[in-house]
Design an enzyme around this catalytic site. Structure first.
Site, PDB file in Angstrom:
ATOM      1  N   HIS A 181       7.001  14.637  28.383  1.00 20.69           N
ATOM      2  CA  HIS A 181       5.896  14.135  27.563  1.00 20.69           C
ATOM      3  C   HIS A 181       5.537  15.188  26.524  1.00 20.69           C
ATOM      4  O   HIS A 181       5.631  16.390  26.767  1.00 20.69           O
ATOM      5  CB  HIS A 181       4.688  13.816  28.453  1.00 20.69           C
ATOM      6  CG  HIS A 181       3.610  13.066  27.751  1.00 20.69           C
ATOM      7  ND1 HIS A 181       2.701  13.680  26.902  1.00 20.69           N
ATOM      8  CD2 HIS A 181       3.294  11.747  27.742  1.00 20.69           C
ATOM      9  CE1 HIS A 181       1.875  12.764  26.421  1.00 20.69           C
ATOM     10  NE2 HIS A 181       2.211  11.591  26.905  1.00 20.69           N
ATOM     11  N   GLU A 183       7.361   7.946  21.888  1.00 21.10           N
ATOM     12  CA  GLU A 183       5.952   8.226  21.640  1.00 21.10           C
ATOM     13  C   GLU A 183       5.813   9.081  20.383  1.00 21.10           C
ATOM     14  O   GLU A 183       5.988  10.309  20.442  1.00 21.10           O
ATOM     15  CB  GLU A 183       5.340   8.976  22.822  1.00 21.10           C
ATOM     16  CG  GLU A 183       5.156   8.143  24.071  1.00 21.10           C
ATOM     17  CD  GLU A 183       4.110   8.753  24.989  1.00 21.10           C
ATOM     18  OE1 GLU A 183       3.164   8.062  25.341  1.00 21.10           O
ATOM     19  OE2 GLU A 183       4.249   9.935  25.318  1.00 21.10           O
ATOM     20  N   ASN A 210      -0.171   5.955  32.080  1.00 19.27           N
ATOM     21  CA  ASN A 210      -0.241   7.408  32.222  1.00 19.27           C
ATOM     22  C   ASN A 210      -1.710   7.803  32.201  1.00 19.27           C
ATOM     23  O   ASN A 210      -2.340   7.836  31.144  1.00 19.27           O
ATOM     24  CB  ASN A 210       0.523   8.099  31.086  1.00 19.27           C
ATOM     25  CG  ASN A 210       0.454   9.617  31.196  1.00 19.27           C
ATOM     26  OD1 ASN A 210       0.052  10.161  32.223  1.00 19.27           O
ATOM     27  ND2 ASN A 210       0.843  10.306  30.130  1.00 19.27           N
ATOM     28  N   TRP A 211      -2.249   8.081  33.376  1.00 18.54           N
ATOM     29  CA  TRP A 211      -3.675   8.428  33.469  1.00 18.54           C
ATOM     30  C   TRP A 211      -3.958   9.846  33.000  1.00 18.54           C
ATOM     31  O   TRP A 211      -5.119  10.223  32.858  1.00 18.54           O
ATOM     32  CB  TRP A 211      -4.150   8.262  34.912  1.00 18.54           C
ATOM     33  CG  TRP A 211      -4.330   6.831  35.329  1.00 18.54           C
ATOM     34  CD1 TRP A 211      -4.011   5.720  34.613  1.00 18.54           C
ATOM     35  CD2 TRP A 211      -4.866   6.359  36.572  1.00 18.54           C
ATOM     36  NE1 TRP A 211      -4.312   4.579  35.324  1.00 18.54           N
ATOM     37  CE2 TRP A 211      -4.843   4.941  36.537  1.00 18.54           C
ATOM     38  CE3 TRP A 211      -5.351   6.986  37.717  1.00 18.54           C
ATOM     39  CZ2 TRP A 211      -5.299   4.161  37.600  1.00 18.54           C
ATOM     40  CZ3 TRP A 211      -5.794   6.207  38.774  1.00 18.54           C
ATOM     41  CH2 TRP A 211      -5.778   4.813  38.713  1.00 18.54           C
ATOM     42  N   LYS A 212      -2.917  10.651  32.824  1.00 19.75           N
ATOM     43  CA  LYS A 212      -3.085  12.057  32.449  1.00 19.75           C
ATOM     44  C   LYS A 212      -4.020  12.737  33.463  1.00 19.75           C
ATOM     45  O   LYS A 212      -3.957  12.423  34.648  1.00 19.75           O
ATOM     46  CB  LYS A 212      -3.558  12.170  31.004  1.00 19.75           C
ATOM     47  CG  LYS A 212      -2.619  11.414  30.045  1.00 19.75           C
ATOM     48  CD  LYS A 212      -2.891  11.666  28.594  1.00 19.75           C
ATOM     49  CE  LYS A 212      -1.902  10.875  27.752  1.00 19.75           C
ATOM     50  NZ  LYS A 212      -2.062  11.139  26.306  1.00 19.75           N
ATOM     51  N   GLY A 262      -3.231   8.994  21.449  1.00 21.71           N
ATOM     52  CA  GLY A 262      -4.655   9.248  21.611  1.00 21.71           C
ATOM     53  C   GLY A 262      -5.443   9.332  20.328  1.00 21.71           C
ATOM     54  O   GLY A 262      -6.608   9.719  20.328  1.00 21.71           O
ATOM     55  N   SER A 288      -1.218   4.939  21.437  1.00 15.96           N
ATOM     56  CA  SER A 288      -2.413   4.123  21.198  1.00 15.96           C
ATOM     57  C   SER A 288      -2.138   2.633  21.379  1.00 15.96           C
ATOM     58  O   SER A 288      -2.624   1.793  20.617  1.00 15.96           O
ATOM     59  CB  SER A 288      -2.985   4.408  19.802  1.00 15.96           C
ATOM     60  OG  SER A 288      -3.425   5.753  19.705  1.00 15.96           O
ATOM     61  N   GLU A 314       2.834  16.307  25.472  1.00 17.64           N
ATOM     62  CA  GLU A 314       1.804  17.269  25.883  1.00 17.64           C
ATOM     63  C   GLU A 314       2.403  18.364  26.758  1.00 17.64           C
ATOM     64  O   GLU A 314       1.975  19.520  26.701  1.00 17.64           O
ATOM     65  CB  GLU A 314       0.672  16.536  26.609  1.00 17.64           C
ATOM     66  CG  GLU A 314      -0.137  15.652  25.661  1.00 17.64           C
ATOM     67  CD  GLU A 314      -0.932  14.573  26.348  1.00 17.64           C
ATOM     68  OE1 GLU A 314      -1.560  13.773  25.633  1.00 17.64           O
ATOM     69  OE2 GLU A 314      -0.932  14.508  27.606  1.00 17.64           O
TER      70      GLU A 314
END
Length: 250
Positions: free
Chosen positions: A91, A162, A10-12, A168, A207, A93
């Site tokens: 997700h 997650e 997941n490159w975000k 992160g 992470s 976020e």
């Protein structure tokens, strides 16, 4: 039941044409047929990838609508035409920053499946919820919002656990903690469809890196990883893919 490991990146809101080229070249040089690899870059980079048998492409979100006057949104069909075969749904976020409710997440997942995309459903608890010992309660609610009324969607999904407190932050659940939660997820899913629950891949995200991945992959109910920051480093992401490959051979 044997489940083929899946390593998803997941490159975000990161990446570039240069990273697309570097990642492609790195993955093309690896012997990783024993695992599936998924790259989820920003949608604008999907068409920068040439077709490859080494990896599949996915999007990071989608609209629950199929078309219409929804400025800035991307439909499942548009993503599919850009090369996506998977899509991340729910997700943390998106849930927190974009106020996506359990109901909206469920609608997005159903839309993805109807369009032929494989949804990667994210579930997980916050630090406060973990401290209050509400991990299972929170995850059960998130799963129930999707599968309790639409159990047929489970067989067409991937799940990613997650823990929000580990995303992160450099912190990661211990392999034992992660396994305990993954086992709970699989058991909870079994009430909707026991056969699908045994077959569905449940990834760990939070992470994940080259140092901790092997111990995570050794757990019975961890079927791969959803990788964030480390997926922006092709050499390290390759190490994670290779670790999963080794685990598949053991």
């Amino acid at each position: 039941m044997s489940r083929k490991a899946l390593i998803a990146a997941n490159w975000k809101m990161n990446g570039s044409a240069a990273l697309v080229k570097e990642m492609t070249n790195t993955l093309q040089s690896l012997a990783i047929s024993a695992v599936d690899v998924l790259l989820c870059p920003p949608a604008t980079l999907l068409t920068r990838f040439a077709p490859s048998s080494q990896f599949a492409l996915g999007a990071q979100t989608l609209s629950h609508e199929t078309s219409g006057a929804f400025t800035g949104e991307l439909s499942a069909q548009l993503l599919s035409e850009a090369g996506a075969r998977f899509v991340i749904v729910g997700h943390s976020e998106r849930r927190s920053l974009n106020f996506e409710t359990d109901g909206l997440v469920a609608a997005k997942l159903a839309t993805a499946v109807a369009a032929g995309l494989t949804p990667l459903l994210c579930v997980g608890e916050s630090l406060a919820e973990r401290q209050q010992e509400k991990t299972q309660q929170v995850i059960a609610r998130q799963l129930d919002a999707v599968y309790a009324s639409q159990p047929e969607l489970l067989a067409k999904s991937v799940i990613a656990y997650e823990p929000i407190w580990a995303i992160g932050t450099g912190e990661s659940a211990s392999p034992e903690q992660a396994q305990q939660t993954h086992a709970f997820i699989r058991a909870h899913l079994a009430q909707y469809d026991a056969t699908a629950a045994a077959a569905v891949r449940i990834l760990y995200g939070g992470s994940v890196n080259a140092e901790n991945c092997a111990a995570l992959f050794a757990q019975a109910d961890i079927d791969g990883a959803l990788v964030g920051g480390a997926s922006l480093k092709p050499a390290e992401f390759a190490q994670i893919c290779l670790a999963a490959t080794q685990g598949a051979k053991d």
